[in-house]
Scaffold this motif. Structure first.
Motif, short mmCIF file in Angstrom:
data_model
loop_
_atom_site.label_atom_id
_atom_site.label_comp_id
_atom_site.label_asym_id
_atom_site.label_seq_id
_atom_site.Cartn_x
_atom_site.Cartn_y
_atom_site.Cartn_z
N GLU A 36 25.79 27.02 31.44
CA GLU A 36 24.50 26.35 31.60
C GLU A 36 24.10 25.61 30.32
N ASP A 37 24.35 26.24 29.16
CA ASP A 37 24.02 25.62 27.87
C ASP A 37 24.75 24.30 27.67
N HIS A 38 25.93 24.16 28.26
CA HIS A 38 26.76 22.98 28.05
C HIS A 38 26.61 21.94 29.15
N LEU A 39 25.88 22.28 30.21
CA LEU A 39 25.69 21.34 31.31
C LEU A 39 24.29 20.72 31.34
N PRO A 48 28.58 15.69 26.32
CA PRO A 48 28.81 16.45 27.55
C PRO A 48 30.27 16.92 27.62
N LEU A 49 30.50 17.96 28.38
CA LEU A 49 31.86 18.46 28.56
C LEU A 49 32.72 17.39 29.22
N ASP A 50 33.97 17.27 28.75
CA ASP A 50 34.87 16.31 29.39
C ASP A 50 35.39 16.89 30.70
N TRP A 51 35.99 16.03 31.51
CA TRP A 51 36.44 16.41 32.85
C TRP A 51 37.46 17.56 32.80
N LYS A 82 26.39 32.18 38.75
CA LYS A 82 25.63 30.98 38.40
C LYS A 82 26.08 30.54 37.02
N SER A 83 25.72 29.33 36.63
CA SER A 83 26.21 28.76 35.38
C SER A 83 25.77 29.56 34.16
N SER A 84 24.62 30.21 34.21
CA SER A 84 24.17 30.99 33.05
C SER A 84 24.92 32.32 32.91
N ASN A 85 25.64 32.74 33.96
CA ASN A 85 26.43 33.97 33.90
C ASN A 85 27.91 33.72 33.66
N ILE A 86 28.27 32.49 33.38
CA ILE A 86 29.64 32.16 32.98
C ILE A 86 29.59 31.86 31.49
N LEU A 87 30.16 32.78 30.70
CA LEU A 87 30.14 32.64 29.24
C LEU A 87 31.45 32.04 28.76
#
Length: 184
Positions: A36-39, A48-51, A82-87
């Motif tokens: 989530e922090d990176h999106l 932004p994160l690359d593909w 969810k995105s905040s639970n993927i570290l």
């Protein structure tokens, strides 16, 4: 439960402390924070994160979920993907974290677990939200929402957007239906 689960795409439980009514869990440090922090809401100085990185994160999260569903015995329904639970560690290697809502999945010939509906709005499968019948497919739906976040860079629920665009899944469904044309 987490102490029994070991996979490269699950955050490692290092230890715990139980002192009176105080409880503390100690997990491995994940220096890049959450997906989530990176999106979302990136500071102006962060790219932004690359593909390729996005797809690496999606594949790793899927492998962690596959382990929970297919390799753990009994299966585990994560229930709050969810995105905040993927570290993320140093190499953007993803690990699922926060197993506080996880449930042991159905065993034998059972197809679901009946339970009080828990999870995060925007990621929760509609059939689970309506019936309270939790299945492994409920997590697959949540993974699909995270995947849409990775592809679009948009939040699952974003009240700052116009009315028809608050919910990412609804917006995507509507947008795709408007663009698809089928031959007669």
């Amino acid at each position: 439960m987490l102490s029994l689960l070991h996979h490269p795409n699950l955050v490692n439980l290092i230890g715990y402390c139980a002192d009176g009514d105080q409880r503390l869990l100690v997990y491995e440090f994940m220096p890049l924070g959450s997906l989530e922090d990176h999106l979302h809401d990136l500071p102006p100085d962060r790219e932004p994160l690359d593909w390729n990185t996005r797809m690496k994160i999606a594949a790793g999260a899927a492998k962690g979920l596959e382990y929970l569903h297919d390799k753990a015995n009994p299966p585990v329904i994560y229930r709050d993907l969810k995105s905040s639970n993927i570290l993320l560690d140093e190499g953007y290697h993803p690990k699922l974290s926060n197993f506080g809502l996880a449930k042991l999945g159905p065993v034998g010939d059972k197809t679901h677990v009946s339970t009080r509906v828990m999870g995060t709005y925007g990621y929760c499968a509609p059939e689970y939200a309506m019936t309270g019948q939790l299945t492994l497919k409920s997590d697959v739906y949540s993974f699909g929402v995270v995947f849409l976040e990775l592809i679009t860079g948009r939040k699952a629920i974003d009240n700052a957007r116009t009315h028809g665009e608050h919910n990412l899944v609804a917006w995507m469904t509507f947008s795709c239906s408007q663009r698809l044309t089928f031959p007669p």
